[in-house]
Write a protein that holds these residues in place. Structure first.
Motif, short mmCIF file in Angstrom:
data_model
loop_
_atom_site.label_atom_id
_atom_site.label_comp_id
_atom_site.label_asym_id
_atom_site.label_seq_id
_atom_site.Cartn_x
_atom_site.Cartn_y
_atom_site.Cartn_z
N ILE A 379 0.94 -1.13 0.09
CA ILE A 379 -0.03 0.06 -0.21
C ILE A 379 0.96 0.97 0.10
CG2 ILE A 379 -1.50 1.38 1.13
CD1 ILE A 379 -3.06 -1.15 2.30
N GLY A 380 2.07 1.42 0.94
CA GLY A 380 2.57 2.49 0.84
C GLY A 380 3.33 2.62 -0.86
N SER A 381 3.75 1.23 -1.40
CA SER A 381 4.52 1.82 -2.75
C SER A 381 3.34 2.19 -2.93
CB SER A 381 5.33 0.07 -2.57
OG SER A 381 6.02 -0.17 -2.18
N ALA A 382 1.96 1.89 -3.34
CA ALA A 382 1.33 2.15 -4.72
C ALA A 382 0.91 3.35 -3.68
CB ALA A 382 -0.04 1.72 -4.13
N ASN A 383 0.65 3.61 -2.86
CA ASN A 383 1.01 5.02 -2.74
C ASN A 383 1.65 6.83 -2.88
OD1 ASN A 383 -1.88 4.67 -0.54
ND2 ASN A 383 -0.45 5.22 1.09
N CYS A 384 3.36 6.26 -3.73
CA CYS A 384 3.69 6.79 -3.72
C CYS A 384 3.87 6.50 -5.16
CB CYS A 384 5.63 5.70 -3.17
SG CYS A 384 5.86 6.06 -1.82
N MET A 385 3.15 5.58 -6.03
CA MET A 385 3.47 5.41 -7.30
C MET A 385 2.03 6.43 -8.17
SD MET A 385 3.55 1.49 -8.36
CE MET A 385 4.99 1.03 -8.54
N TYR A 386 0.54 6.24 -6.75
CA TYR A 386 0.12 7.03 -6.92
C TYR A 386 0.37 8.98 -7.25
CZ TYR A 386 -4.61 9.06 -6.38
OH TYR A 386 -5.71 9.79 -6.48
N ARG A 387 0.70 9.48 -5.77
CA ARG A 387 1.82 10.35 -6.16
C ARG A 387 2.07 10.86 -7.46
NH1 ARG A 387 0.25 13.13 -1.22
NH2 ARG A 387 0.63 14.82 -2.69
N ARG A 388 3.38 10.19 -7.58
CA ARG A 388 4.16 10.40 -8.64
C ARG A 388 3.23 10.55 -10.06
NH1 ARG A 388 7.85 5.83 -10.06
NH2 ARG A 388 8.62 7.21 -11.25
N GLU A 402 -1.23 7.86 -16.59
CA GLU A 402 -1.25 6.79 -16.81
C GLU A 402 -0.90 5.29 -16.48
OE1 GLU A 402 -5.42 6.06 -19.73
OE2 GLU A 402 -3.78 6.12 -20.23
N ARG A 403 0.20 5.62 -16.62
CA ARG A 403 0.93 4.64 -16.26
C ARG A 403 1.00 4.41 -14.77
NH1 ARG A 403 3.87 5.99 -21.39
NH2 ARG A 403 5.18 6.97 -19.51
N LEU A 404 1.88 5.15 -14.32
CA LEU A 404 1.54 4.69 -12.20
C LEU A 404 0.55 5.12 -12.12
CD1 LEU A 404 4.34 8.36 -12.19
CD2 LEU A 404 4.85 5.66 -11.92
N TYR A 405 -0.35 5.18 -12.76
CA TYR A 405 -2.12 4.61 -11.72
C TYR A 405 -2.34 3.52 -12.06
CZ TYR A 405 -2.91 9.55 -11.01
OH TYR A 405 -3.22 11.21 -10.54
N SER A 406 -2.26 2.75 -13.06
CA SER A 406 -2.49 1.53 -13.35
C SER A 406 -1.75 0.46 -12.34
CB SER A 406 -1.78 1.34 -15.08
OG SER A 406 -2.72 2.36 -15.87
N SER A 407 -0.33 1.05 -12.41
CA SER A 407 0.56 0.30 -11.50
C SER A 407 0.33 0.16 -10.45
CB SER A 407 2.25 1.02 -11.68
OG SER A 407 2.20 0.64 -12.85
N ALA A 408 -0.62 1.48 -9.85
CA ALA A 408 -0.74 1.64 -8.45
C ALA A 408 -1.73 0.98 -7.96
CB ALA A 408 -0.85 3.69 -7.93
N LEU A 409 -2.71 0.70 -9.33
CA LEU A 409 -3.83 0.11 -9.63
C LEU A 409 -3.72 -1.25 -8.97
CD1 LEU A 409 -7.46 -0.38 -9.38
CD2 LEU A 409 -6.99 -0.19 -11.68
N ALA A 410 -2.91 -2.02 -9.77
CA ALA A 410 -2.44 -3.49 -9.29
C ALA A 410 -1.52 -3.64 -8.06
CB ALA A 410 -1.30 -3.90 -10.34
N LEU A 411 -1.42 -2.59 -7.27
CA LEU A 411 -0.76 -2.51 -6.48
C LEU A 411 -2.01 -2.68 -5.41
CD1 LEU A 411 2.50 -0.87 -5.59
CD2 LEU A 411 2.03 -3.32 -6.30
N TYR A 412 -2.47 -1.62 -5.23
CA TYR A 412 -3.65 -1.71 -4.39
C TYR A 412 -4.39 -2.86 -4.37
CZ TYR A 412 -2.65 3.30 -3.43
OH TYR A 412 -2.53 4.91 -3.18
N LYS A 413 -5.34 -3.50 -5.81
CA LYS A 413 -5.62 -4.98 -5.94
C LYS A 413 -5.45 -6.05 -5.13
CE LYS A 413 -8.44 -3.79 -10.04
NZ LYS A 413 -8.61 -4.18 -11.77
N SER A 414 -3.61 -6.00 -4.81
CA SER A 414 -3.28 -7.31 -4.21
C SER A 414 -2.67 -6.77 -2.84
CB SER A 414 -1.75 -6.65 -4.96
OG SER A 414 -1.41 -5.85 -4.53
N ALA A 415 -3.23 -5.23 -2.46
CA ALA A 415 -3.26 -5.05 -0.75
C ALA A 415 -4.92 -5.50 -0.14
CB ALA A 415 -2.43 -3.73 -0.59
N GLN A 416 -5.73 -5.20 -1.30
CA GLN A 416 -7.15 -5.41 -1.08
C GLN A 416 -7.23 -4.24 -0.67
OE1 GLN A 416 -7.51 -9.22 1.28
NE2 GLN A 416 -8.78 -9.73 -0.27
#
Length: 557
Positions: A379-388, A402-416
Motif C-alpha cells: 500500500i505504501g508503494s502504491a501510494n508513492c506511485m499514485y502521488r508520482r 496513466e501508467r503510474l495510476y495503473s501500476s498503483a491500481l495493481a498494487l492496491y488490488k493485491s493488498a485489497q
C-alpha cells in the motif's frame, strides 16, 4: 491540513505508567547502584551486593529500576541500560522473578523512550512478557503487552497496536489496575484520531482523563489534554486547541517531560502557522527543535524542520527550503529503513508537492517507495506511485500518469485496498475525460463509484457522480447533468463537504445561465474546453477543475 500535523502522532508519548515506589530512594541508594555498574565483572558486582544484602531487597530493586529509567542521561549514554542489566542479574541470584521482569521491562522502556530503538524495545518487553506468563503474573503481562502495543504504535502499525491494547485492557481489569486501564483508553483515543473518528476519540480521552485525575497522574492528565488539543486543532477550534496545548504544556513542565513540552510547543507552532502568524510559528518550531535536540529526538527535530520548510517556500527562499528538506531527510533516515521512516519521507515529499517543487517531490516519493518496498508495504508503494502520477498530471504528462495510476491500481488490488483502487480508477477516468473519451470515462467513473461505495467513502461517490454530470453536460444532456449535480450535492451535504456543495452550486448556476442563453445553448460542448469561454458559464472555475479541488478521499497506509 498539512501532512506535518498527522506525523505528530508518531512522537506522541505515553510514558510508562508504573507508580514507582521510590519514596525511600536516597543518594546512598543511587551511589550504591552506580558503584555496582562501575565494576567490570559479575564477580566484582556480586561482592558489592553481598555486602549490602540487608538493603538490596525486592523493593529496593524495584525502586532502582525506576531510578535507572528516569535518568535524563539515557538519551546519550548507556548508564540506565547497564543498571537494568545489573539489576536483572542481582534479581536472578536472589530468585526474585518479579524483579527480573521489572529489570527487563525497564530496559524496554529505555530502548523505546530514550533510544527510539523499537526492535530492541520489543525484544526486551517480549522477554519480560514470557517470564511474567510463566510466573502467572497478570499485571506484568498487561504492562508488557501494552508497551509492545506502544512499539507497534510508534512504528505506525496501528492495527497491531490496537490489538495489543485490547488484549491488555481485560488483563489490567483482572489485576485491578485502574492506571493500566487509563493507559489503554488513552491509546484507544489515539487510534480513533488516526481514523478521524473524533467523537469516539474524545470519549476515550475523557475516560482516561477522569481516571488519571483520580489517580493524581500529572503526566497522564497532560497526555490527555494534549490529545484533546489535537482534536480541537483538527476540527478547526483554534481557541480551544490553544487553551488545551497551553494547559498541557504547563503540566508537562511540572512533570519534567521535555518530550511532552516539545510536542506542545511544536503544535502551538502549527496553530500559529494556520492562523497566518508565521513569525510566531517559526519561533515555536525553533524552540521545540531545541528541546528535541536536547533529548536526541531526530524524528521530532525533523518534524520541526518540516514545519519550517513551507515558511521558506512562502518567502520564495526555495534554495533554503530545499536545503531544509535535505536536512529533514537525513534526520528521518537515522531511524533506519523501516515503515516509519518510509512514512516520514513520504510526508516530506508531500510538503514539496504542495509547494510545486515537483522534481524534488518526485525524488522523495521514489525514495519513500523504495523504503516501503523494503518494509514489505504494497500500500505504501502504491501510494508513492499514485502521488508520482499526480506530479505527472501537474506537468501535463497524462501518458506517464496513466501508467503510474495503473501500476498503483495493481498494487492496491493485491493488498485489497478498496479505497486506493477507487482513487486510481477515478483519476484514470479524469484523464479519459480530458481526452474527451466520454464513454470510457463514464464507465471508469462508475467502477470507481462502486469501489468508493464499498469503502464507505461518501465524498468519493459524490466526486464520481459530479464528474458523470460533467460528461452528461458534454453530451448536451443538460437536464441529466443537473440531476447528477443535485445528487452529488446531496452526498456532499451528507459528508459535510462545504467545498463539494459549492462546486455543485457553481455547476448548477452555470446550467441556469445556459438555459437563459439561446446563443450559448447551440454551442457545441467541445468549445467549453477553453477555460475563458467556460468561465462565462462557470464563474471562478475552469470546467474540468484545475480550480475546483478534486476532493479525493485520503487513504492511509
Amino acid at each position: 491540513m498539512r501532512s506535518a500535523v498527522l506525523l505528530l502522532f508518531i512522537i506522541s508519548l505515553c510514558l510508562p505508567t508504573l507508580s514507582a515506589e521510590t519514596a525511600a530512594w536516597d543518594k546512598p541508594d543511587a551511589d550504591l547502584i552506580k558503584s555496582i555498574i562501575q565494576k567490570r565483572t559479575l564477580q566484582e558486582q556480586k561482592k558489592i551486593y553481598e555486602k549490602n544484602l540487608r538493603i538490596i531487597n525486592a523493593d529496593w530493586l524495584y525502586a532502582a529500576a525506576r531510578y535507572a529509567y528516569a535518568l535524563e542521561s539515557n538519551y546519550t549514554t548507556d548508564t540506565g541500560l547497564r543498571m537494568a542489566e545489573a539489576l536483572e542479574e542481582i534479581a536472578r541470584r536472589k530468585g526474585l522473578t518479579t524483579n527480573i521482569i521489572t529489570a527487563r521491562y525497564t530496559s524496554g522502556d529505555i530502548w523505546l523512550d530514550y533510544k527510539y530503538n523499537y526492535r530492541m524495545a520489543e525484544k526486551a518487553y517480549s522477554g519480560a512478557l514470557a517470564l511474567s506468563r510463566s510466573d502467572g503474573n497478570v499485571l506484568w503481562q498487561a504492562r508488557c503487552i501494552n508497551r509492545i502495543g506502544d512499539v507497534f504504535y510508534r512504528e505506525r502499525d496501528y492495527r497491531a497496536a490496537e490489538n495489543r491494547y485490547q488484549t491488555a485492557l481485560p488483563l489490567y481489569r483482572k489485576a485491578g489496575s485502574e492506571f493500566g486501564e487509563a493507559n489503554c483508553f488513552k491509546r484507544f483515543g489515539d487510534i480513533a484520531v488516526l481514523k478521524s473518528d473524533f467523537t469516539v476519540a474524545h470519549n476515550h480521552y475523557a475516560e482516561a482523563l477522569s481516571r488519571y485525575r483520580k489517580l493524581g497522574s500529572t503526566l497522564g492528565v497532560a497526555n490527555c489534554l494534549k490529545r484533546l488539543g489535537d482534536i480541537a486543532f483538527y476540527t478547526s477550534d483554534r481557541v480551544k486547541s490553544h487553551e488545551l496545548y497551553t494547559a498541557a504544556l504547563d503540566l508537562y513542565s511540572r512533570a519534567g517531560s521535555l518530550l511532552g513540552q516539545a510536542n506542545c510547543i511544536r503544535m502551538l507552532g502549527e496553530l500559529a502557522y494556520h492562523q497566518k502568524n508565521e513569525k510566531t510559528a517559526e519561533r515555536n518550531y525553533r524552540k521545540a527543535m531545541g528541546l528535541y535536540r536536547k533529548i536526541n529526538s531526530s524524528q521530532g527535530e525533523a518534524g520541526c524542520i518540516k514545519g519550517l520548510i513551507p515558511l521558506e517556500y512562502k518567502k520564495k527562499n526555495f534554495k533554503k527550503g530545499d536545503t531544509l528538506t535535505a536536512d529533514a531527510l537525513i534526520l528521518y533516515k537515522k531511524a533506519g529503513a523501516s515503515l516509519s521512516t518510509a512514512n516520514q519521507v513520504y510526508s516530506l515529499a508531500s510538503v514539496a508537492f504542495n509547494y510545486s517543487r515537483f522534481d524534488a517531490s518526485d525524488r522523495l516519493f521514489r525514495e519513500a517507495g523504495s523504503l516501503y518496498g523494503a518494509a514489505l508495504s504494497p500500500i505504501g508503494s502504491a501510494n508513492c506511485m499514485y502521488r508520482r502520477a499526480d506530479i505527472c498530471i501537474q506537468k501535463n504528462d497524462t501518458s506517464a500518469a496513466e501508467r503510474l495510476y495503473s501500476s498503483a491500481l495493481a498494487l492496491y488490488k493485491s493488498a485489497q485496498a478498496t479505497l486506493g483502487e477507487a482513487n486510481c480508477l477515478s483519476m484514470q477516468a479524469d484523464i479519459l475525460l480530458r481526452r474527451y473519451d466520454l464513454s470510457r470515462a463514464r464507465k471508469q467513473y462508475l467502477a470507481a463509484r462502486d469501489r468508493y461505495s464499498k469503502a464507505g467513502s461518501v465524498v468519493g461517490e459524490a466526486n464520481c457522480i459530479f464528474s458523470i454530470g460533467d460528461i452528461a453536460f458534454h453530451e448536451r444532456r443538460y437536464r441529466k447533468a443537473a440531476d447528477l449535480y443535485r445528487e452529488a450535492e446531496s452526498l456532499y451535504k451528507k459528508a459535510g463537504s462545504e467545498l463539494g456543495i459549492r462546486n455543485c452550486g457553481l455547476r448548477l448556476k452555470g446550467l441556469e445561465r445556459l438555459h437563459h442563453s439561446s446563443s450559448l445553448r447551440e454551442i457545441h460542448p467541445r468549445l467549453f474546453q477553453n477555460p475563458v469561454r467556460k468561465s462565462m458559464l462557470f464563474p471562478g472555475t475552469s470546467f474540468y477543475g484545475s480550480n475546483i479541488p478534486l476532493l479525493r478521499t485520503a487513504f492511509f497506509i
